[in-house]
Write a protein that holds these residues in place. Structure first.
Motif, PDB file in Angstrom:
ATOM      1  N   PRO A   1       0.810  -1.229   0.000  1.00  0.00           N
ATOM      2  CA  PRO A   1       0.000   0.000   0.000  1.00  0.00           C
ATOM      3  C   PRO A   1       0.838   1.273   0.000  1.00  0.00           C
ATOM      4  O   PRO A   1       0.494   2.243  -0.678  1.00  0.00           O
ATOM      5  N   VAL A   2       1.940   1.263   0.724  1.00  0.00           N
ATOM      6  CA  VAL A   2       2.790   2.461   0.791  1.00  0.00           C
ATOM      7  C   VAL A   2       3.389   2.763  -0.578  1.00  0.00           C
ATOM      8  O   VAL A   2       3.394   3.925  -1.041  1.00  0.00           O
ATOM      9  N   ASP A   3       3.891   1.721  -1.249  1.00  0.00           N
ATOM     10  CA  ASP A   3       4.482   1.922  -2.576  1.00  0.00           C
ATOM     11  C   ASP A   3       3.430   2.390  -3.582  1.00  0.00           C
ATOM     12  O   ASP A   3       3.707   3.245  -4.437  1.00  0.00           O
ATOM     13  N   LEU A   4       2.230   1.832  -3.490  1.00  0.00           N
ATOM     14  CA  LEU A   4       1.156   2.266  -4.383  1.00  0.00           C
ATOM     15  C   LEU A   4       0.796   3.724  -4.155  1.00  0.00           C
ATOM     16  O   LEU A   4       0.616   4.501  -5.104  1.00  0.00           O
ATOM     17  N   GLU A   5       0.704   4.106  -2.891  1.00  0.00           N
ATOM     18  CA  GLU A   5       0.351   5.485  -2.557  1.00  0.00           C
ATOM     19  C   GLU A   5       1.393   6.459  -3.100  1.00  0.00           C
ATOM     20  O   GLU A   5       1.061   7.510  -3.664  1.00  0.00           O
ATOM     21  N   LEU A   6       2.682   6.121  -2.953  1.00  0.00           N
ATOM     22  CA  LEU A   6       3.747   6.993  -3.464  1.00  0.00           C
ATOM     23  C   LEU A   6       3.684   7.089  -4.983  1.00  0.00           C
ATOM     24  O   LEU A   6       3.875   8.165  -5.571  1.00  0.00           O
ATOM     25  N   PHE A   7       3.394   5.962  -5.632  1.00  0.00           N
ATOM     26  CA  PHE A   7       3.290   5.961  -7.093  1.00  0.00           C
ATOM     27  C   PHE A   7       2.101   6.805  -7.552  1.00  0.00           C
ATOM     28  O   PHE A   7       2.198   7.576  -8.505  1.00  0.00           O
ATOM     29  N   PHE A   8       0.978   6.676  -6.853  1.00  0.00           N
ATOM     30  CA  PHE A   8      -0.210   7.458  -7.208  1.00  0.00           C
ATOM     31  C   PHE A   8       0.047   8.951  -7.057  1.00  0.00           C
ATOM     32  O   PHE A   8      -0.429   9.761  -7.851  1.00  0.00           O
ATOM     33  N   ARG A   9       0.801   9.313  -6.015  1.00  0.00           N
ATOM     34  CA  ARG A   9       1.109  10.737  -5.808  1.00  0.00           C
ATOM     35  C   ARG A   9       1.925  11.293  -6.961  1.00  0.00           C
ATOM     36  O   ARG A   9       1.703  12.421  -7.421  1.00  0.00           O
ATOM     37  N   VAL A  10       2.891  10.513  -7.442  1.00  0.00           N
ATOM     38  CA  VAL A  10       3.700  10.942  -8.586  1.00  0.00           C
ATOM     39  C   VAL A  10       2.801  11.113  -9.811  1.00  0.00           C
ATOM     40  O   VAL A  10       2.911  12.111 -10.551  1.00  0.00           O
ATOM     41  N   CYS A  11       1.892  10.155 -10.018  1.00  0.00           N
ATOM     42  CA  CYS A  11       0.994  10.220 -11.177  1.00  0.00           C
ATOM     43  C   CYS A  11       0.055  11.432 -11.097  1.00  0.00           C
ATOM     44  O   CYS A  11      -0.165  12.135 -12.096  1.00  0.00           O
ATOM     45  N   GLN A  12      -0.480  11.690  -9.913  1.00  0.00           N
ATOM     46  CA  GLN A  12      -1.372  12.835  -9.749  1.00  0.00           C
ATOM     47  C   GLN A  12      -0.640  14.149  -9.967  1.00  0.00           C
ATOM     48  O   GLN A  12      -1.160  15.077 -10.586  1.00  0.00           O
ATOM     49  N   LEU A  13       0.574  14.214  -9.459  1.00  0.00           N
ATOM     50  CA  LEU A  13       1.369  15.433  -9.594  1.00  0.00           C
ATOM     51  C   LEU A  13       1.647  15.760 -11.060  1.00  0.00           C
ATOM     52  O   LEU A  13       1.717  16.932 -11.455  1.00  0.00           O
ATOM     53  N   HIS A  14       1.756  14.731 -11.899  1.00  0.00           N
ATOM     54  CA  HIS A  14       2.080  14.938 -13.313  1.00  0.00           C
ATOM     55  C   HIS A  14       0.882  14.631 -14.221  1.00  0.00           C
ATOM     56  O   HIS A  14       1.066  14.399 -15.431  1.00  0.00           O
ATOM     57  N   HIS A  15      -0.321  14.612 -13.626  1.00  0.00           N
ATOM     58  CA  HIS A  15      -1.564  14.482 -14.386  1.00  0.00           C
ATOM     59  C   HIS A  15      -1.580  13.208 -15.246  1.00  0.00           C
ATOM     60  O   HIS A  15      -1.968  13.241 -16.428  1.00  0.00           O
TER      61      HIS A  15
ATOM     62  N   THR B   1      -9.165   1.726  -4.267  1.00  0.00           N
ATOM     63  CA  THR B   1      -7.826   1.252  -4.606  1.00  0.00           C
ATOM     64  C   THR B   1      -7.025   0.944  -3.349  1.00  0.00           C
ATOM     65  O   THR B   1      -6.328  -0.077  -3.254  1.00  0.00           O
ATOM     66  N   GLY B   2      -7.102   1.838  -2.366  1.00  0.00           N
ATOM     67  CA  GLY B   2      -6.387   1.614  -1.110  1.00  0.00           C
ATOM     68  C   GLY B   2      -6.865   0.361  -0.400  1.00  0.00           C
ATOM     69  O   GLY B   2      -6.052  -0.428   0.115  1.00  0.00           O
ATOM     70  N   ILE B   3      -8.199   0.159  -0.369  1.00  0.00           N
ATOM     71  CA  ILE B   3      -8.756  -1.039   0.267  1.00  0.00           C
ATOM     72  C   ILE B   3      -8.288  -2.301  -0.459  1.00  0.00           C
ATOM     73  O   ILE B   3      -7.877  -3.287   0.162  1.00  0.00           O
ATOM     74  N   LEU B   4      -8.335  -2.272  -1.799  1.00  0.00           N
ATOM     75  CA  LEU B   4      -7.924  -3.450  -2.574  1.00  0.00           C
ATOM     76  C   LEU B   4      -6.451  -3.769  -2.393  1.00  0.00           C
ATOM     77  O   LEU B   4      -6.048  -4.944  -2.345  1.00  0.00           O
ATOM     78  N   SER B   5      -5.609  -2.737  -2.298  1.00  0.00           N
ATOM     79  CA  SER B   5      -4.179  -2.989  -2.109  1.00  0.00           C
ATOM     80  C   SER B   5      -3.914  -3.618  -0.744  1.00  0.00           C
ATOM     81  O   SER B   5      -3.049  -4.492  -0.603  1.00  0.00           O
ATOM     82  N   LEU B   6      -4.673  -3.182   0.289  1.00  0.00           N
ATOM     83  CA  LEU B   6      -4.548  -3.790   1.616  1.00  0.00           C
ATOM     84  C   LEU B   6      -4.983  -5.253   1.585  1.00  0.00           C
ATOM     85  O   LEU B   6      -4.347  -6.122   2.194  1.00  0.00           O
ATOM     86  N   ILE B   7      -6.080  -5.544   0.882  1.00  0.00           N
ATOM     87  CA  ILE B   7      -6.553  -6.921   0.757  1.00  0.00           C
ATOM     88  C   ILE B   7      -5.517  -7.776   0.018  1.00  0.00           C
ATOM     89  O   ILE B   7      -5.238  -8.919   0.403  1.00  0.00           O
ATOM     90  N   SER B   8      -4.927  -7.202  -1.033  1.00  0.00           N
ATOM     91  CA  SER B   8      -3.918  -7.933  -1.802  1.00  0.00           C
ATOM     92  C   SER B   8      -2.714  -8.270  -0.932  1.00  0.00           C
ATOM     93  O   SER B   8      -2.195  -9.391  -0.978  1.00  0.00           O
ATOM     94  N   LYS B   9      -2.277  -7.305  -0.107  1.00  0.00           N
ATOM     95  CA  LYS B   9      -1.152  -7.556   0.790  1.00  0.00           C
ATOM     96  C   LYS B   9      -1.516  -8.613   1.825  1.00  0.00           C
ATOM     97  O   LYS B   9      -0.713  -9.500   2.147  1.00  0.00           O
ATOM     98  N   TRP B  10      -2.746  -8.536   2.354  1.00  0.00           N
ATOM     99  CA  TRP B  10      -3.197  -9.518   3.351  1.00  0.00           C
ATOM    100  C   TRP B  10      -3.199 -10.926   2.754  1.00  0.00           C
ATOM    101  O   TRP B  10      -2.749 -11.886   3.384  1.00  0.00           O
ATOM    102  N   GLU B  11      -3.701 -11.052   1.521  1.00  0.00           N
ATOM    103  CA  GLU B  11      -3.724 -12.354   0.857  1.00  0.00           C
ATOM    104  C   GLU B  11      -2.313 -12.898   0.669  1.00  0.00           C
ATOM    105  O   GLU B  11      -2.046 -14.086   0.896  1.00  0.00           O
TER     106      GLU B  11
END
Length: 428
Positions: A93-107, A128-138
């Motif tokens: 989830p942390v890596d996804l969040e950082l990646f999303f921030r980069v994407c949002q910053l650059h549209h 997306t955040g919920i699904l990433s947490l579920i994926s990590k849990w699995e």
């Protein structure tokens, strides 16, 4: 997302294991699925860039094509990143969040076609955040279950993996010693304990057993503790899974010799590597001293704290070495002197064996050894006069050639460092 237009679309593909590829997650299958999605959704674009990381886990973003894609996003070169599932990008989830921030910053939009999740809305980011947490849990749950199952197998004295280690045979996950290949394992450790390099061990195995084992695989075999019965899984040692082929002492001795070879001075001015031994049983270490801008090469016993000069070793060893190398062009007289030298060397070796066997005392040993050594030195002088060609051949060799000569012919040499005399020579 249907009927939308993007200047540049990036397809991100990732597969980590062969099992995933078999189950339909191959790079090729993901690419086809994403292209089909673009066509079905009538998404228009000018450029399509494919980033593919094959054989990389989602547990880290340190992947070559992922980093290239992220750099392209930062340079405003990508408008949409499309993946089959979010876990292709990352399961953290942390890596996804950082990646999303980069994407949002650059549209840059990010979308996964499974569930049509994207991050350009608050709801999309939340899901997306919920699904990433579920994926990590699995992922972590699967790892724990697998680990627990394998631990149970180990507790039952069974081998937890699918392959069969070299030297063993397997029946229903139970390991037994294979009588044929286990002998090869014993020979490999014996050769390593004697100081032989991996390439030479490989050649010897080929000659003795008509079996070709690459030197890198021999190195792997030598590193495995399970050959003396110890198998480690999950931080716990098990001694009821592998029947021991060698002793623990043999394993440790082989490791010690290999370590010395690895850390040996990479200077070909030293002609021996782990072949010289003291009568106390220690392998002699190499020592270099420098006096008045001149270098001296010694071999030192860490137990007896004594050393011998390399030139002294060569002086005594060379006649046996040249004889072993089978120089054909020897005169009759020279052959006699060499046989005499061999006879005296054998007498010294038998004397040494009688001494360590307790059959003679120290005074008799020292007196007899001094006399035999003097006789051998006398014969050596005559050999030097008669065989100047053979000796000159050695002394005009490069240092590297001399080192290779010792590696080729000399197995080990035992030296009495108190009397500075070679008491045993073993050739290969």
């Amino acid at each position: 997302m249907k009927n939308e237009y993007y200047s540049t679309v990036a397809l991100y593909l990732r597969v980590s294991t062969r099992e995933q590829a078999i189950n339909g997650y191959s790079i090729h299958a993901q690419e086809n699925k994403l292209k089909r999605y673009l066509k079905d959704q009538k998404i228009k674009y000018d450029d399509l860039i494919i980033f593919a990381d094959e054989g990389f886990s989602a547990g880290s973003t340190n992947r070559p094509d992922f980093l290239r894609m992220e750099e392209a996003i930062k340079n405003d070169q990508i408008d949409l990143v499309l993946a089959t599932k979010l876990d292709r990008i990352s399961r953290e989830p942390v890596d996804l969040e950082l990646f999303f921030r980069v994407c949002q910053l650059h549209h840059t939009d990010v979308a996964a076609i499974t569930g049509e999740i994207k991050i350009d809305t608050a709801n999309g980011r939340f899901v997306t955040g919920i699904l990433s947490l579920i994926s990590k849990w699995e992922r972590e749950t699967t790892k724990e279950r697998t680990f627990d199952t394998l631990v149970e197998i180990c507790e039952d004295g069974l081998f937890p993996y699918g392959y069969t280690p070299y030297g063993y045979k397997k029946t229903n996950k139970k390991l037994f010693i294979d009588e044929t290949t286990s002998q090869i394992v014993k020979e490999i450790f014996s050769c390593a304990e004697s100081g032989n390099p991996l390439e030479l061990i490989s050649k010897k195995i080929k000659i003795l057993y008509d079996t070709r084992i690459r030197s890198d695989r021999i190195g792997t075999i030598l590193s495995k503790e399970y050959y003396y019965g110890k198998f480690v899984y999950g931080g716990k040692s098990y001694y009821n899974i592998f029947p021991a082929i060698i002793s623990k002492d043999t394993f440790c001795n082989a490791q010690a010799v290999r370590k010395k070879r690895y850390h040996a001075i990479q200077n070909k001015n030293f002609y021996f590597c782990n072949q010289l031994r003291c009568t106390c049983g220690s392998i002699l270490c190499r020592r270099l001293t420098k006096k008045k801008n001149k270098r001296y090469y010694y071999y030192y016993c860490p137990e007896c704290k004594k050393r011998i000069n390399q030139d002294r070793v060569i002086e005594e060893l060379l006649p046996d070495l040249l004889r072993h190398a089978d120089h054909k062009s020897l005169s009759k007289e020279l052959k006699y002197y060499r046989r005499k030298h061999k006879y005296l060397s054998d007498r010294i070796e038998r004397l040494y064996e009688d001494y360590i066997g307790g059959q003679i005392d120290g005074q008799v040993y020292a007196f007899t050894l001094s006399k035999l050594s003097a006789d051998r030195d006398s014969i050596l002088k005559k050999i030097n006069l008669k065989c100047s060609i053979g000796f000159s051949d050695f002394y005009v060799m490069t240092n590297e050639a001399r080192y290779e000569l010792m590696e080729t012919y000399v197995s080990h040499v035992v030296i009495d460092l108190k009397l500075m005399v070679i008491v045993k020579i073993a050739m290969k």
